[in-house]
Motif scaffolding. Structure first.
Motif, PDB file in Angstrom:
ATOM      1  N   ASP A 105      10.461  -0.074   0.020  1.00 39.62           N
ATOM      2  CA  ASP A 105      10.692  -0.828   1.245  1.00 39.62           C
ATOM      3  C   ASP A 105       9.574  -0.567   2.250  1.00 39.62           C
ATOM      4  OD1 ASP A 105      12.589  -0.836   4.147  1.00 39.62           O
ATOM      5  OD2 ASP A 105      12.426  -2.585   2.859  1.00 39.62           O
ATOM      6  N   GLY A 106       9.172   0.679   2.370  1.00 39.42           N
ATOM      7  CA  GLY A 106       8.077   1.025   3.281  1.00 39.42           C
ATOM      8  C   GLY A 106       6.793   0.316   2.875  1.00 39.42           C
ATOM      9  N   ALA A 107       6.492   0.312   1.577  1.00 39.66           N
ATOM     10  CA  ALA A 107       5.286  -0.352   1.085  1.00 39.66           C
ATOM     11  C   ALA A 107       5.337  -1.846   1.386  1.00 39.66           C
ATOM     12  CB  ALA A 107       5.124  -0.111  -0.413  1.00 39.66           C
ATOM     13  N   LEU A 108       6.477  -2.461   1.121  1.00 35.61           N
ATOM     14  CA  LEU A 108       6.593  -3.910   1.353  1.00 35.61           C
ATOM     15  C   LEU A 108       6.480  -4.253   2.827  1.00 35.61           C
ATOM     16  CD1 LEU A 108       9.379  -4.861  -1.220  1.00 35.61           C
ATOM     17  CD2 LEU A 108       6.939  -5.361  -1.365  1.00 35.61           C
ATOM     18  N   GLN A 109       6.988  -3.392   3.700  1.00 38.38           N
ATOM     19  CA  GLN A 109       6.873  -3.644   5.145  1.00 38.38           C
ATOM     20  C   GLN A 109       5.406  -3.625   5.570  1.00 38.38           C
ATOM     21  OE1 GLN A 109       9.604  -3.183   7.985  1.00 38.38           O
ATOM     22  NE2 GLN A 109      10.952  -1.733   6.940  1.00 38.38           N
ATOM     23  N   ALA A 110       4.655  -2.718   5.015  1.00 41.88           N
ATOM     24  CA  ALA A 110       3.232  -2.631   5.358  1.00 41.88           C
ATOM     25  C   ALA A 110       2.479  -3.861   4.848  1.00 41.88           C
ATOM     26  CB  ALA A 110       2.633  -1.359   4.776  1.00 41.88           C
ATOM     27  N   THR A 140       3.219  -0.100  14.870  1.00 38.72           N
ATOM     28  CA  THR A 140       2.807   1.093  15.613  1.00 38.72           C
ATOM     29  C   THR A 140       2.034   2.041  14.710  1.00 38.72           C
ATOM     30  OG1 THR A 140       4.848   0.878  16.873  1.00 38.72           O
ATOM     31  CG2 THR A 140       3.672   2.959  17.074  1.00 38.72           C
ATOM     32  N   ARG A 141       2.474   2.100  13.464  1.00 37.83           N
ATOM     33  CA  ARG A 141       1.881   3.003  12.488  1.00 37.83           C
ATOM     34  C   ARG A 141       0.548   2.453  11.974  1.00 37.83           C
ATOM     35  NH1 ARG A 141       0.610   6.763   9.926  1.00 37.83           N
ATOM     36  NH2 ARG A 141       1.704   8.058   8.425  1.00 37.83           N
ATOM     37  N   LEU A 142       0.428   1.130  11.935  1.00 38.01           N
ATOM     38  CA  LEU A 142      -0.680   0.516  11.205  1.00 38.01           C
ATOM     39  C   LEU A 142      -1.778  -0.112  12.058  1.00 38.01           C
ATOM     40  CD1 LEU A 142       1.364  -1.245   8.359  1.00 38.01           C
ATOM     41  CD2 LEU A 142       0.243   0.986   8.302  1.00 38.01           C
ATOM     42  N   LYS A 143      -1.494  -0.415  13.304  1.00 38.08           N
ATOM     43  CA  LYS A 143      -2.438  -1.236  14.076  1.00 38.08           C
ATOM     44  C   LYS A 143      -3.759  -0.553  14.368  1.00 38.08           C
ATOM     45  CE  LYS A 143      -0.466  -0.116  18.586  1.00 38.08           C
ATOM     46  NZ  LYS A 143       0.278  -0.658  19.749  1.00 38.08           N
ATOM     47  N   SER A 144      -3.803   0.775  14.249  1.00 38.30           N
ATOM     48  CA  SER A 144      -5.066   1.464  14.520  1.00 38.30           C
ATOM     49  C   SER A 144      -6.045   1.373  13.353  1.00 38.30           C
ATOM     50  CB  SER A 144      -4.797   2.930  14.854  1.00 38.30           C
ATOM     51  OG  SER A 144      -4.198   3.563  13.752  1.00 38.30           O
ATOM     52  N   PHE A 145      -5.604   0.865  12.219  1.00 36.21           N
ATOM     53  CA  PHE A 145      -6.507   0.712  11.086  1.00 36.21           C
ATOM     54  C   PHE A 145      -7.220  -0.633  11.157  1.00 36.21           C
ATOM     55  CE2 PHE A 145      -5.376   4.536   9.115  1.00 36.21           C
ATOM     56  CZ  PHE A 145      -4.013   4.723   9.261  1.00 36.21           C
ATOM     57  N   MET A 169       6.896   4.269   6.646  1.00 38.87           N
ATOM     58  CA  MET A 169       6.945   2.897   7.141  1.00 38.87           C
ATOM     59  C   MET A 169       8.314   2.258   6.978  1.00 38.87           C
ATOM     60  SD  MET A 169       3.151   1.740   6.095  1.00 38.87           S
ATOM     61  CE  MET A 169       3.263   2.506   4.466  1.00 38.87           C
ATOM     62  N   GLU A 170       9.289   3.063   6.611  1.00 36.53           N
ATOM     63  CA  GLU A 170      10.643   2.522   6.465  1.00 36.53           C
ATOM     64  C   GLU A 170      11.257   2.229   7.816  1.00 36.53           C
ATOM     65  OE1 GLU A 170      12.893   5.363   4.278  1.00 36.53           O
ATOM     66  OE2 GLU A 170      12.630   4.298   2.391  1.00 36.53           O
ATOM     67  N   ARG A 171      10.960   3.091   8.778  1.00 33.15           N
ATOM     68  CA  ARG A 171      11.578   2.935  10.093  1.00 33.15           C
ATOM     69  C   ARG A 171      10.569   2.255  10.999  1.00 33.15           C
ATOM     70  NH1 ARG A 171      12.371   7.298   7.597  1.00 33.15           N
ATOM     71  NH2 ARG A 171      10.504   8.263   8.460  1.00 33.15           N
ATOM     72  N   GLY A 172      10.910   1.081  11.491  1.00 35.38           N
ATOM     73  CA  GLY A 172       9.979   0.277  12.277  1.00 35.38           C
ATOM     74  C   GLY A 172       9.810   0.787  13.676  1.00 35.38           C
ATOM     75  N   PRO A 173       8.973   0.141  14.519  1.00 33.30           N
ATOM     76  CA  PRO A 173       8.149  -0.971  14.080  1.00 33.30           C
ATOM     77  C   PRO A 173       6.892  -0.498  13.354  1.00 33.30           C
ATOM     78  CG  PRO A 173       7.848  -0.614  16.425  1.00 33.30           C
ATOM     79  CD  PRO A 173       8.881   0.384  15.951  1.00 33.30           C
TER      80      PRO A 173
END
Lengths: 94, 107
Positions: A75-80, A55-60, A48-52
């Motif tokens: 950073d990846g955790a905080l972005q999520a 895209t990675r999360l919306k299916s959940f 999740m470091e490299r956006g957006p």
């Protein structure tokens, strides 16, 4: 047919971690109580470091920030976490 | 090792209604102290303290006006059993079910 939920767990899964194992188990207990089928997916924090990140999360249908910091990518955790907060995704952080 | 502590919930909060009662005994990890992942949430300014320890220590927060946003310093997953699934986790999944079919799910 059972309803199915997709739950994304933000964290770097470690099978040796009793907290990680307990997280999967507890989701199963609650899902059984609600008579739903639940598929937990662990989402590696570096992914999740490299956006957006959406895209990675919306299916959940819901996101869970797991115990077990430090994460491989804070950073990846905080972005999520920010995605869940700003976009209104059901979220629990334990 | 970790410890067990009583956590009291703010009346009217999401976490209070998830449990259906004002307090619970919960388990904490050995190193449960301040976690940097809380930093961004606290800085967001929307967080409300909705769970406290015996001396008023912060133990849980949530955001009002969000479908379901709860963070805890304790570990509900460690006390869940098949016979007694943890009420916070059940409430979370109920919110996920509602969200899944709601008009709010815009992405």
């Amino acid at each position: 047919m059972l309803q199915t939920l997709r739950v994304g767990i933000i964290g770097d899964y470690n099978p040796e971690s009793r907290y990680h194992v307990a997280t999967d188990a507890a989701l199963g207990h609650a899902a059984a109580a609600l008579s739903i089928s639940l598929t937990p997916s662990w989402i590696p924090t570096p992914s999740m470091e490299r956006g957006p990140v959406e895209t990675r999360l919306k299916s959940f249908d819901a996101l869970w920030c797991s115990p077990g910091s430090p994460y491989k990518s804070m950073d990846g955790a905080l972005q999520a976490i920010q995605f869940a907060r700003e976009k209104g995704w059901p979220f629990v952080g334990t | 090792m970790g410890k067990t502590q009583t956590v009291r919930f703010r009346p009217g909060s999401l976490i209070h209604s998830a449990y259906g009662r004002g307090e619970a005994t919960e388990q904490f990890a050995c190193n449960y102290g301040f976690n940097p992942r809380f930093r961004g949430k606290i800085e967001g300014g929307q967080l409300k303290v909705t769970g406290v320890g015996p001396d008023g220590e912060l133990r849980a927060v949530e955001i009002t006006g969000h479908p379901f946003y709860v963070a805890t310093l304790f570990l509900p997953q460690t006390s869940s059993t098949r016979e007694n699934p943890h009420p916070l986790i059940v409430a979370y999944l109920k919110a996920a079910l509602a969200f899944r079919t709601s008009a709010e799910r815009k992405l």
